[in-house]
Design a protein around this motif. Structure first.
Motif, mmCIF file in Angstrom:
data_model
loop_
_atom_site.group_PDB
_atom_site.id
_atom_site.type_symbol
_atom_site.label_atom_id
_atom_site.label_comp_id
_atom_site.label_asym_id
_atom_site.label_seq_id
_atom_site.Cartn_x
_atom_site.Cartn_y
_atom_site.Cartn_z
ATOM 1 N N ALA A 79 -13.724 -19.289 -8.597
ATOM 2 C CA ALA A 79 -15.085 -19.801 -8.415
ATOM 3 C C ALA A 79 -15.298 -20.281 -6.979
ATOM 4 O O ALA A 79 -16.374 -20.079 -6.401
ATOM 5 N N ALA A 80 -14.279 -20.913 -6.397
ATOM 6 C CA ALA A 80 -14.383 -21.372 -5.006
ATOM 7 C C ALA A 80 -14.526 -20.191 -4.055
ATOM 8 O O ALA A 80 -15.318 -20.231 -3.105
ATOM 9 N N ARG A 81 -13.753 -19.133 -4.312
ATOM 10 C CA ARG A 81 -13.852 -17.939 -3.476
ATOM 11 C C ARG A 81 -15.240 -17.299 -3.615
ATOM 12 O O ARG A 81 -15.847 -16.887 -2.626
ATOM 13 N N LEU A 82 -15.728 -17.230 -4.846
ATOM 14 C CA LEU A 82 -17.047 -16.654 -5.094
ATOM 15 C C LEU A 82 -18.120 -17.450 -4.353
ATOM 16 O O LEU A 82 -18.991 -16.875 -3.694
ATOM 17 N N LYS A 83 -18.052 -18.766 -4.430
ATOM 18 C CA LYS A 83 -19.020 -19.616 -3.729
ATOM 19 C C LYS A 83 -18.955 -19.385 -2.229
ATOM 20 O O LYS A 83 -19.979 -19.261 -1.553
ATOM 21 N N ARG A 84 -17.743 -19.275 -1.678
ATOM 22 C CA ARG A 84 -17.584 -19.031 -0.237
ATOM 23 C C ARG A 84 -18.156 -17.676 0.159
ATOM 24 O O ARG A 84 -18.841 -17.542 1.168
ATOM 25 N N LEU A 85 -17.927 -16.660 -0.666
ATOM 26 C CA LEU A 85 -18.452 -15.321 -0.365
ATOM 27 C C LEU A 85 -19.982 -15.317 -0.353
ATOM 28 O O LEU A 85 -20.607 -14.638 0.460
ATOM 29 N N VAL A 86 -20.583 -16.113 -1.239
ATOM 30 C CA VAL A 86 -22.038 -16.240 -1.250
ATOM 31 C C VAL A 86 -22.500 -17.036 -0.032
ATOM 32 O O VAL A 86 -23.391 -16.618 0.703
ATOM 33 N N ASP A 87 -21.871 -18.191 0.204
ATOM 34 C CA ASP A 87 -22.264 -19.065 1.315
ATOM 35 C C ASP A 87 -22.143 -18.369 2.666
ATOM 36 O O ASP A 87 -22.952 -18.602 3.567
ATOM 37 N N GLU A 88 -21.136 -17.519 2.822
ATOM 38 C CA GLU A 88 -20.902 -16.851 4.107
ATOM 39 C C GLU A 88 -21.665 -15.537 4.236
ATOM 40 O O GLU A 88 -21.563 -14.856 5.248
ATOM 41 N N GLY A 89 -22.426 -15.169 3.206
ATOM 42 C CA GLY A 89 -23.280 -14.001 3.314
ATOM 43 C C GLY A 89 -22.649 -12.670 2.944
ATOM 44 O O GLY A 89 -23.278 -11.626 3.099
ATOM 45 N N TYR A 90 -21.412 -12.684 2.442
ATOM 46 C CA TYR A 90 -20.827 -11.429 1.968
ATOM 47 C C TYR A 90 -21.558 -10.941 0.728
ATOM 48 O O TYR A 90 -21.698 -9.745 0.506
ATOM 49 N N ILE A 91 -22.013 -11.885 -0.081
ATOM 50 C CA ILE A 91 -22.839 -11.584 -1.254
ATOM 51 C C ILE A 91 -24.224 -12.134 -0.937
ATOM 52 O O ILE A 91 -24.393 -13.331 -0.760
ATOM 53 N N GLU A 92 -25.190 -11.236 -0.874
ATOM 54 C CA GLU A 92 -26.549 -11.652 -0.509
ATOM 55 C C GLU A 92 -27.373 -12.081 -1.704
ATOM 56 O O GLU A 92 -28.395 -12.721 -1.548
ATOM 57 N N GLY A 93 -26.967 -11.708 -2.902
ATOM 58 C CA GLY A 93 -27.727 -12.091 -4.085
ATOM 59 C C GLY A 93 -27.295 -11.265 -5.276
ATOM 60 O O GLY A 93 -26.435 -10.391 -5.167
ATOM 61 N N PHE A 94 -27.886 -11.541 -6.404
ATOM 62 C CA PHE A 94 -27.622 -10.833 -7.649
ATOM 63 C C PHE A 94 -28.952 -10.330 -8.171
ATOM 64 O O PHE A 94 -29.961 -11.025 -8.079
ATOM 65 N N ARG A 95 -28.962 -9.119 -8.732
ATOM 66 C CA ARG A 95 -30.211 -8.569 -9.236
ATOM 67 C C ARG A 95 -29.958 -7.604 -10.379
ATOM 68 O O ARG A 95 -28.850 -7.110 -10.549
ATOM 69 N N ALA A 96 -30.992 -7.322 -11.106
ATOM 70 C CA ALA A 96 -30.923 -6.330 -12.176
ATOM 71 C C ALA A 96 -31.145 -4.945 -11.564
ATOM 72 O O ALA A 96 -31.987 -4.778 -10.688
ATOM 73 N N VAL A 97 -30.396 -3.976 -12.020
ATOM 74 C CA VAL A 97 -30.594 -2.592 -11.609
ATOM 75 C C VAL A 97 -31.461 -1.941 -12.682
ATOM 76 O O VAL A 97 -31.052 -1.823 -13.836
ATOM 77 N N LEU A 98 -32.663 -1.572 -12.297
ATOM 78 C CA LEU A 98 -33.632 -1.043 -13.243
ATOM 79 C C LEU A 98 -33.492 0.473 -13.373
ATOM 80 O O LEU A 98 -33.078 1.152 -12.438
ATOM 81 N N ASN A 99 -33.867 0.997 -14.520
ATOM 82 C CA ASN A 99 -33.846 2.424 -14.761
ATOM 83 C C ASN A 99 -35.213 2.985 -14.382
ATOM 84 O O ASN A 99 -36.189 2.790 -15.118
ATOM 85 N N PRO A 100 -35.320 3.676 -13.246
ATOM 86 C CA PRO A 100 -36.638 4.144 -12.801
ATOM 87 C C PRO A 100 -37.280 5.156 -13.747
ATOM 88 O O PRO A 100 -38.502 5.165 -13.894
ATOM 89 N N GLN A 101 -36.475 5.983 -14.411
ATOM 90 C CA GLN A 101 -37.044 6.958 -15.339
ATOM 91 C C GLN A 101 -37.702 6.264 -16.529
ATOM 92 O O GLN A 101 -38.789 6.646 -16.946
ATOM 93 N N LYS A 102 -37.060 5.243 -17.068
ATOM 94 C CA LYS A 102 -37.640 4.508 -18.194
ATOM 95 C C LYS A 102 -38.933 3.795 -17.782
ATOM 96 O O LYS A 102 -39.792 3.536 -18.608
ATOM 97 N N LEU A 103 -39.045 3.483 -16.498
ATOM 98 C CA LEU A 103 -40.246 2.820 -15.980
ATOM 99 C C LEU A 103 -41.308 3.818 -15.528
ATOM 100 O O LEU A 103 -42.340 3.433 -14.990
ATOM 101 N N GLY A 104 -41.045 5.106 -15.726
ATOM 102 C CA GLY A 104 -42.013 6.135 -15.354
ATOM 103 C C GLY A 104 -42.073 6.408 -13.868
ATOM 104 O O GLY A 104 -43.085 6.882 -13.363
ATOM 105 N N LEU A 105 -40.999 6.107 -13.157
ATOM 106 C CA LEU A 105 -40.964 6.332 -11.710
ATOM 107 C C LEU A 105 -40.000 7.475 -11.401
ATOM 108 O O LEU A 105 -38.978 7.292 -10.752
ATOM 109 N N ASP A 106 -40.362 8.664 -11.858
ATOM 110 C CA ASP A 106 -39.480 9.832 -11.767
ATOM 111 C C ASP A 106 -39.541 10.554 -10.426
ATOM 112 O O ASP A 106 -38.658 11.349 -10.121
#
Length: 153
Positions: free
Chosen positions: A43-70
């Motif tokens: 957890a400490a390593r994960l926090k450091r990776l976020v704080d130092e910018g190695y991890i910029e954020g977390f997000r959902a990966v959407l399915n463009p076909q299911k959203l009609g964006l083919d």
């Protein structure tokens, strides 16, 4: 010169990054188990990776076909002016177009390559004509349409 606010990453850190890139919702306990550390140092390593910018954020990966964006098109954009101010104006404006998934400055026969996702060719034509072509300093565009996406991130 090394950024004083950024530390070096090691094998554990690289494994954390690899695992989270594949599954950003992985619980810290599972992450710790998979890399061979206990929960607290993981957890400490994960926090450091976020704080130092190695991890910029977390997000959902959407399915463009299911959203009609083919429809995926790549627009090559040539600017009439490539001085820093013109580039900055274009960069700021293109970032506001929802349909533009990616924008890359290119060294080559054109200046930018845009990945544009829409429901269909009709909507792409509207986005190109009403939004992309009216961006600051656009001199010309050329479009290639993707027939199939083999690998996307």
């Amino acid at each position: 010169m090394k950024d004083p606010k950024t530390s070096q990453i090691d094998g554990y850190d690289r494994k954390i990054l690899e695992l989270l890139a594949a599954d950003g919702r992985m619980p810290v306990t599972e992450l710790a188990s998979r890399i061979g550390l206990s929960k607290t140092p993981c957890a400490a390593r994960l926090k450091r990776l976020v704080d130092e910018g190695y991890i910029e954020g977390f997000r959902a990966v959407l399915n463009p076909q299911k959203l009609g964006l083919d429809h995926v098109a790549f627009a090559e954009v040539t600017l009439s002016d490539t001085r820093e101010l013109a580039l900055a104006e274009f960069n700021k404006a293109v970032s506001k177009i929802r349909e533009v998934e990616e924008c890359h400055m290119i060294a080559g026969r054109f200046d930018y390559l845009l990945k544009v996702r829409t429901p269909n060719i009709r909507r792409y034509r509207e986005v190109l004509g009403e939004k992309i072509s009216s961006l600051p300093h656009v001199a010309s565009t050329s479009t290639s349409v993707a027939m199939q996406s083999v690998k996307e991130r």
